[in-house]
Design a protein around this motif. Structure first.
Motif, PDB file in Angstrom:
ATOM      1  N   ASP A 248     -52.958  38.982  79.330  1.00  0.00           N
ATOM      2  CA  ASP A 248     -51.933  39.019  80.379  1.00  0.00           C
ATOM      3  C   ASP A 248     -50.782  38.102  79.976  1.00  0.00           C
ATOM      4  O   ASP A 248     -51.018  37.029  79.412  1.00  0.00           O
ATOM      5  CB  ASP A 248     -52.484  38.491  81.716  1.00  0.00           C
ATOM      6  CG  ASP A 248     -53.575  39.381  82.280  1.00  0.00           C
ATOM      7  OD1 ASP A 248     -53.590  40.586  81.971  1.00  0.00           O
ATOM      8  OD2 ASP A 248     -54.416  38.852  83.029  1.00  0.00           O
ATOM      9  N   LEU A 249     -49.576  38.534  80.313  1.00  0.00           N
ATOM     10  CA  LEU A 249     -48.388  37.734  79.998  1.00  0.00           C
ATOM     11  C   LEU A 249     -47.287  38.136  80.964  1.00  0.00           C
ATOM     12  O   LEU A 249     -47.137  39.320  81.262  1.00  0.00           O
ATOM     13  CB  LEU A 249     -47.967  38.078  78.570  1.00  0.00           C
ATOM     14  CG  LEU A 249     -47.035  37.167  77.812  1.00  0.00           C
ATOM     15  CD1 LEU A 249     -47.770  35.885  77.457  1.00  0.00           C
ATOM     16  CD2 LEU A 249     -46.593  37.854  76.498  1.00  0.00           C
ATOM     17  N   GLU A 250     -46.543  37.136  81.453  1.00  0.00           N
ATOM     18  CA  GLU A 250     -45.448  37.432  82.377  1.00  0.00           C
ATOM     19  C   GLU A 250     -44.241  36.621  81.918  1.00  0.00           C
ATOM     20  O   GLU A 250     -44.361  35.412  81.692  1.00  0.00           O
ATOM     21  CB  GLU A 250     -45.891  37.000  83.782  1.00  0.00           C
ATOM     22  CG  GLU A 250     -44.962  37.397  84.885  1.00  0.00           C
ATOM     23  CD  GLU A 250     -45.149  38.849  85.304  1.00  0.00           C
ATOM     24  OE1 GLU A 250     -46.299  39.295  85.403  1.00  0.00           O
ATOM     25  OE2 GLU A 250     -44.125  39.518  85.494  1.00  0.00           O
ATOM     26  N   VAL A 251     -43.109  37.277  81.765  1.00  0.00           N
ATOM     27  CA  VAL A 251     -41.891  36.555  81.370  1.00  0.00           C
ATOM     28  C   VAL A 251     -40.782  36.924  82.350  1.00  0.00           C
ATOM     29  O   VAL A 251     -40.490  38.104  82.550  1.00  0.00           O
ATOM     30  CB  VAL A 251     -41.465  36.913  79.929  1.00  0.00           C
ATOM     31  CG1 VAL A 251     -40.226  36.134  79.526  1.00  0.00           C
ATOM     32  CG2 VAL A 251     -42.601  36.647  78.944  1.00  0.00           C
ATOM     33  N   GLU A 252     -40.197  35.894  82.951  1.00  0.00           N
ATOM     34  CA  GLU A 252     -39.122  36.124  83.922  1.00  0.00           C
ATOM     35  C   GLU A 252     -37.757  36.050  83.239  1.00  0.00           C
ATOM     36  O   GLU A 252     -37.627  35.457  82.168  1.00  0.00           O
ATOM     37  CB  GLU A 252     -39.164  35.042  85.019  1.00  0.00           C
ATOM     38  CG  GLU A 252     -40.494  34.888  85.712  1.00  0.00           C
ATOM     39  CD  GLU A 252     -40.689  35.918  86.817  1.00  0.00           C
ATOM     40  OE1 GLU A 252     -39.683  36.315  87.423  1.00  0.00           O
ATOM     41  OE2 GLU A 252     -41.847  36.311  87.048  1.00  0.00           O
TER      42      GLU A 252
ATOM     43  N   ALA B 145     -45.796  27.999  79.179  1.00  0.00           N
ATOM     44  CA  ALA B 145     -46.536  28.266  77.948  1.00  0.00           C
ATOM     45  C   ALA B 145     -47.840  28.992  78.257  1.00  0.00           C
ATOM     46  O   ALA B 145     -48.395  28.866  79.359  1.00  0.00           O
ATOM     47  CB  ALA B 145     -46.843  26.959  77.229  1.00  0.00           C
ATOM     48  N   TYR B 146     -48.260  29.778  77.269  1.00  0.00           N
ATOM     49  CA  TYR B 146     -49.587  30.385  77.300  1.00  0.00           C
ATOM     50  C   TYR B 146     -50.318  29.907  76.063  1.00  0.00           C
ATOM     51  O   TYR B 146     -49.733  29.823  74.987  1.00  0.00           O
ATOM     52  CB  TYR B 146     -49.506  31.906  77.223  1.00  0.00           C
ATOM     53  CG  TYR B 146     -48.987  32.576  78.468  1.00  0.00           C
ATOM     54  CD1 TYR B 146     -49.864  33.031  79.446  1.00  0.00           C
ATOM     55  CD2 TYR B 146     -47.627  32.774  78.657  1.00  0.00           C
ATOM     56  CE1 TYR B 146     -49.385  33.657  80.593  1.00  0.00           C
ATOM     57  CE2 TYR B 146     -47.139  33.394  79.802  1.00  0.00           C
ATOM     58  CZ  TYR B 146     -48.026  33.838  80.764  1.00  0.00           C
ATOM     59  OH  TYR B 146     -47.549  34.454  81.897  1.00  0.00           O
ATOM     60  N   ILE B 147     -51.611  29.619  76.239  1.00  0.00           N
ATOM     61  CA  ILE B 147     -52.441  29.342  75.067  1.00  0.00           C
ATOM     62  C   ILE B 147     -53.341  30.550  74.858  1.00  0.00           C
ATOM     63  O   ILE B 147     -53.983  31.041  75.794  1.00  0.00           O
ATOM     64  CB  ILE B 147     -53.296  28.073  75.264  1.00  0.00           C
ATOM     65  CG1 ILE B 147     -52.381  26.861  75.464  1.00  0.00           C
ATOM     66  CG2 ILE B 147     -54.207  27.858  74.060  1.00  0.00           C
ATOM     67  CD1 ILE B 147     -53.126  25.566  75.730  1.00  0.00           C
ATOM     68  N   ILE B 148     -53.335  31.026  73.613  1.00  0.00           N
ATOM     69  CA  ILE B 148     -54.165  32.172  73.247  1.00  0.00           C
ATOM     70  C   ILE B 148     -55.256  31.683  72.303  1.00  0.00           C
ATOM     71  O   ILE B 148     -54.986  30.902  71.384  1.00  0.00           O
ATOM     72  CB  ILE B 148     -53.314  33.262  72.569  1.00  0.00           C
ATOM     73  CG1 ILE B 148     -52.232  33.746  73.533  1.00  0.00           C
ATOM     74  CG2 ILE B 148     -54.175  34.429  72.121  1.00  0.00           C
ATOM     75  CD1 ILE B 148     -51.314  34.775  72.943  1.00  0.00           C
ATOM     76  N   GLU B 149     -56.466  32.119  72.569  1.00  0.00           N
ATOM     77  CA  GLU B 149     -57.593  31.748  71.716  1.00  0.00           C
ATOM     78  C   GLU B 149     -58.418  33.002  71.472  1.00  0.00           C
ATOM     79  O   GLU B 149     -58.799  33.688  72.419  1.00  0.00           O
ATOM     80  CB  GLU B 149     -58.419  30.663  72.440  1.00  0.00           C
ATOM     81  CG  GLU B 149     -59.754  30.352  71.837  1.00  0.00           C
ATOM     82  CD  GLU B 149     -59.696  29.320  70.719  1.00  0.00           C
ATOM     83  OE1 GLU B 149     -58.588  29.022  70.216  1.00  0.00           O
ATOM     84  OE2 GLU B 149     -60.761  28.835  70.347  1.00  0.00           O
ATOM     85  N   LYS B 150     -58.653  33.317  70.230  1.00  0.00           N
ATOM     86  CA  LYS B 150     -59.419  34.510  69.858  1.00  0.00           C
ATOM     87  C   LYS B 150     -58.928  35.762  70.590  1.00  0.00           C
ATOM     88  O   LYS B 150     -59.708  36.545  71.124  1.00  0.00           O
ATOM     89  CB  LYS B 150     -60.901  34.286  70.134  1.00  0.00           C
ATOM     90  CG  LYS B 150     -61.493  33.163  69.291  1.00  0.00           C
ATOM     91  CD  LYS B 150     -63.017  33.174  69.346  1.00  0.00           C
ATOM     92  CE  LYS B 150     -63.562  32.139  68.404  1.00  0.00           C
ATOM     93  NZ  LYS B 150     -64.294  31.074  69.097  1.00  0.00           N
ATOM     94  N   GLY B 151     -57.619  35.918  70.651  1.00  0.00           N
ATOM     95  CA  GLY B 151     -57.032  37.136  71.210  1.00  0.00           C
ATOM     96  C   GLY B 151     -57.074  37.251  72.720  1.00  0.00           C
ATOM     97  O   GLY B 151     -56.775  38.313  73.269  1.00  0.00           O
TER      98      GLY B 151
END
Ligand code: ATP
Length: 234
Positions: A23-27, A203-209
């Motif tokens: 999931d990702l949201e950008v304003e 910020a988002y942290i992504i770990e193992k996709g």
């Protein structure tokens, strides 16, 4: 207003499953950092947005429209521009010619080359130099300038500081802060966490996709545990 939404997105290279329900949201006018270790899936996330990952599932919306099945060209024509990790410039063309080609390829209302030279004084001094004769930092500036001249709606920067000397990183920071102040919407991936967090609001942290954490940069700066757990090298 939401510019980009990813919901439950899954991406694959062939049979390799790389992104898991992301999931990702950008304003509008936001700068968002995608952080995570080497191989976490940051580049794949950007490629998923631009449509260059061959197989993907889930909801991908740009300005409220479903783009999940759009071609790479169509997504680019919507104003989504990626500055890839490997700087894509034309080695035999001069700096000005590189900008001109990018300008000609624009589907919208491109900016003037002179405007770019005002933002990137380093490039102004190198107008007649060929791409192959520029240093790594200068090539990165040109790569960013080529994306910006197309007046993108959403700028995706993949590890812009990779391989750059610290003094050049400072120059790039100055340029990108100016760009960000101009109300461009940006998603930036970085191993250089400090660099990304200085520019970003969230910020988002992504770990193992997969999503490991998301929040404001102020929150993240208070969470040394997260930085240690997900972002420390090695
Ligand atoms: P880096 O900082 O190393 O670029 P990243 O977070 O951007 O890391 P990705 O490049 O998205 O990570 O890689 C995510 C995973 O996908 C890794 O396991 C990587 O090996 C794999 N991968 C990347 N490109 C391909 C490809 N073309 N084919 C198969 N697997 C790939």
């Amino acid at each position: 207003m939401s510019v980009l939404t990813l919901e439950d997105v899954n991406s694959y290279y062939g049979n390799s499953h790389i992104l898991f329900d992301l999931d990702l949201e950008v304003e509008q006018n936001e700068v968002v950092a995608l952080l995570g270790r080497n191989g976490a899936g940051k580049t794949t996330t950007l490629r998923t947005i631009t449509g260059t990952v061959p197989r993907r599932e889930g909801r991908i919306e740009f300005r409220g429209e479903d783009i999940a099945d759009d071609s790479v060209d169509k997504i680019s024509n919507r104003g989504v521009k990626l500055v890839p990790e490997e700087r894509r410039i034309f080695p035999t063309l001069t700096v000005t010619e590189n900008m001109q080609v990018a300008r000609d390829m624009s589907s919208g209302n491109p900016r003037d080359i002179q405007e770019m030279y005002d933002v990137f004084p380093v490039l102004d001094e190198l107008r007649e130099n060929r791409g192959r004769n520029l240093s790594g930092g200068e090539q990165q500036m040109l790569s960013v300038a080529r994306a910006l001249i197309q007046d993108p709606d959403l700028l995706l920067l993949d590890e812009p500081t990779e391989g750059l000397a610290p003094v050049i990183v400072d120059d790039l920071y100055d340029v990108l802060s100016e760009v960000v102040a101009e109300d461009v919407t940006v998603v930036i991936t970085e191993q250089n966490v400090d660099f990304a967090l200085e520019l970003s609001e969230r910020a988002y942290i992504i770990e193992k996709g997969a999503n490991a954490w998301g929040g404001t940069v102020d929150e993240l700066n208070e969470r040394e545990d997260l930085l240690d757990e997900y972002l420390s090298v090695g």
